[in-house]
Design an enzyme around this catalytic site. Structure first.
Site, PDB file in Angstrom:
ATOM      1  N   ASP A  56       0.858  -1.194   0.000  1.00  0.00           N
ATOM      2  CA  ASP A  56       0.000   0.000   0.000  1.00  0.00           C
ATOM      3  C   ASP A  56       0.892   1.241   0.000  1.00  0.00           C
ATOM      4  O   ASP A  56       1.846   1.340   0.781  1.00  0.00           O
ATOM      5  CB  ASP A  56      -0.897   0.006   1.239  1.00  0.00           C
ATOM      6  CG  ASP A  56      -1.886   1.165   1.222  1.00  0.00           C
ATOM      7  OD1 ASP A  56      -2.949   1.005   0.608  1.00  0.00           O
ATOM      8  OD2 ASP A  56      -1.571   2.224   1.807  1.00  0.00           O
ATOM      9  N   LEU A  57       0.601   2.177  -0.903  1.00  0.00           N
ATOM     10  CA  LEU A  57       1.370   3.422  -0.954  1.00  0.00           C
ATOM     11  C   LEU A  57       1.003   4.301   0.240  1.00  0.00           C
ATOM     12  O   LEU A  57      -0.179   4.435   0.590  1.00  0.00           O
ATOM     13  CB  LEU A  57       1.088   4.164  -2.256  1.00  0.00           C
ATOM     14  CG  LEU A  57       1.705   3.537  -3.520  1.00  0.00           C
ATOM     15  CD1 LEU A  57       1.171   4.214  -4.773  1.00  0.00           C
ATOM     16  CD2 LEU A  57       3.223   3.622  -3.483  1.00  0.00           C
ATOM     17  N   ASP A  95      -4.700   2.254  -4.527  1.00  0.00           N
ATOM     18  CA  ASP A  95      -3.235   2.246  -4.487  1.00  0.00           C
ATOM     19  C   ASP A  95      -2.704   1.006  -3.762  1.00  0.00           C
ATOM     20  O   ASP A  95      -1.585   1.008  -3.247  1.00  0.00           O
ATOM     21  CB  ASP A  95      -2.718   3.519  -3.810  1.00  0.00           C
ATOM     22  CG  ASP A  95      -3.206   3.645  -2.371  1.00  0.00           C
ATOM     23  OD1 ASP A  95      -4.345   3.218  -2.095  1.00  0.00           O
ATOM     24  OD2 ASP A  95      -2.448   4.152  -1.522  1.00  0.00           O
TER      25      ASP A  95
END
Length: 454
Positions: free
Chosen positions: A327-328, A370
């Site tokens: 996960d960004l 994302d």
């Protein structure tokens, strides 16, 4: 090839008479003046018909018949003798002789019996060939009966095992990358496969990888370096190319394979190539529904298909599968500051960075927004940590969209769960990797966290 007839008699005059009677037949004639000589000839040469006198000086004709029949049931016998009873003739007929002729010979009767025997052999041979062709045709239909690739591999095993009973079979193929991996096998247990797998890859790299032809090759198992413990003496390699021009190989281990069976393998090779090509064409069509429109990574629909297949394979071979949940960090800020179009471009570039950090055999999936998942095949916890750390560091150091005039810095948090240490089902592994990733978010972000053991 002409039929080969062996005449066995210790009477030189009788042998000469037989040769004179049969001189106009389109056959190859051999003679033996003793039982011992007859046994030597049948050991060294293929003989179709033996004309045998029952009374010889060194051996009894019945003894010769039984000895040869034990070694080769395909040879026919016509018994000729001047001494016989009805009981002895019946006894010999029960032992499988074709005919019995009493001396002195009548040329027409003698020749008629021989021609009748050869004609019967020809009909039987043609029937065998026809049965063989029909058998091979049915096996070919089995191979090409499915469009599911894993099922095609299983069908190849079924077909080859039926054609060559008691054989060992291993299928290697490279579906997408040049990385060869075992797709299916039979005739070996898991421990033998672990022992064999790397030896065969080494053999392929040394002996096969540079070959351009598709000829079936035969080898002794001694060609496998540091010869593993095998019950087979020989193996045949059936090469094939799929629609992506990726090489595949089928190793068929046997103790003996005749020329006829080798010809049959050539026939099946064409169906193997066709079956795999059809399945891969179908997969390519299916994958259009499995590709994320934005990043061109796989989408969530493919996640469960791919992970399910990898878990089945890992269970079969006793290997690991690791799931990386990525996960960004603070990606929303990118969208808020630069707009969603820039955010979308960053996701595309980030996907490419993920692919640079993993192997071609690993599967990169956009889970949503994302969030990404990577399925790492044959990867234990320690190796998964190295892969994840490489990606974390690369993301941290990367200047995203620099070519577009931006220099965006962003980090990611990664959670890891490994089969079978942390979980044994696809749902468990995804959830545990997700929880590990969120634990990293709570700790500091820009971190790799491994799932906790249950």
């Amino acid at each position: 090839m002409k039929p080969r007839i062996l005449i066995v008699d210790d009477d030189r005059l009788f042998l000469e008479q037989c040769l004179d009677m049969l001189v106009d037949l389109d056959v190859e004639l051999l003679i033996a003046s003793s039982g011992k000589e007859a046994l030597e000839i049948t050991t060294e040469k293929k003989v179709d018909l033996i004309i045998l006198d029952l009374v010889l000086k060194d051996m009894n004709g019945e003894e010769i018949l039984e000895t040869i029949k034990k070694k080769n049931t395909d040879i026919d016998f016509i018994i000729v003798t001047g001494y016989a009873t009805v009981e002895s003739v019946i006894k010999l007929m029960k032992k499988g002789i074709f005919d019995f002729i009493k001396k002195p010979l009548i040329p027409e009767e003698f020749k008629f019996s021989i021609l009748k025997c050869l004609k019967q052999r020809e009909i039987i041979k043609e029937n065998k060939k026809l049965k063989e062709y029909l058998f091979l045709y049915d096996l070919g239909k089995i191979i090409t009966s499915s469009l599911e690739l894993s099922k095609v591999y299983d069908n190849i095993l079924i077909a080859l095992s039926n054609y060559l009973p008691d054989s060992g079979i291993i299928i290697y193929n490279a579906d997408i990358t040049d990385y060869l991996e075992v797709k299916a096998f039979s005739g070996f247990d898991r421990n033998q496969m672990i022992e064999l797998k790397d030896k065969i890859i080494e053999f392929i790299n040394t002996n096969l990888s540079n070959r351009k032809d598709s000829e079936i090759l035969n080898f002794s198992t001694e060609n496998l370096k540091n010869n593993v413990s095998l019950k087979y003496n020989n193996f045949s390699v059936i090469p094939f190319e799929n629609i992506s021009e990726k090489k595949g190989y089928i190793f068929v281990f046997t103790n003996d394979i005749s020329l006829e069976k080798q010809e049959g393998l050539k026939f099946l090779q064409k169906h193997i190539k066709l079956g795999i090509e059809n399945a891969l064409t179908f997969i390519n069509a299916q994958e259009l529904a499995y590709i994320d429109d934005l990043t061109k990574a796989y989408n969530i629909r493919y996640l469960f298909v791919s992970l399910d297949n990898e878990l089945k394979r890992a269970e079969r071979f006793g290997t690991n599968v690791s799931v990386l949940f990525i996960d960004l960090d603070f990606f929303k800020r990118v969208n808020d500051q630069y707009g969603h179009l820039v955010g979308s471009k960053l996701l595309i570039e980030f996907t490419n960075e993920i692919k640079k950090c993993v192997r071609g055999i690993d599967t990169v999936i956009r889970y949503g927004g994302d969030e990404f998942i990577v399925i790492c095949t044959e990867t234990d916890v320690e190796l998964a940590k190295k892969v994840a750390e490489r990606l974390r560091k690369r993301t941290e150091e990367c200047e995203f969209l620099k070519k577009d005039g931006y220099s965006i810095h962003i980090t990611c948090s990664i959670g890891i769960a490994t089969y079978p240490i942390h979980g044994t089902t696809k749902t468990e592994l995804i959830e545990l990797a997700d929880k590990a990733m969120y634990r990293g978010k709570e700790l500091s972000r820009n971190i790799v966290c491994v799932a906790e053991k249950g």
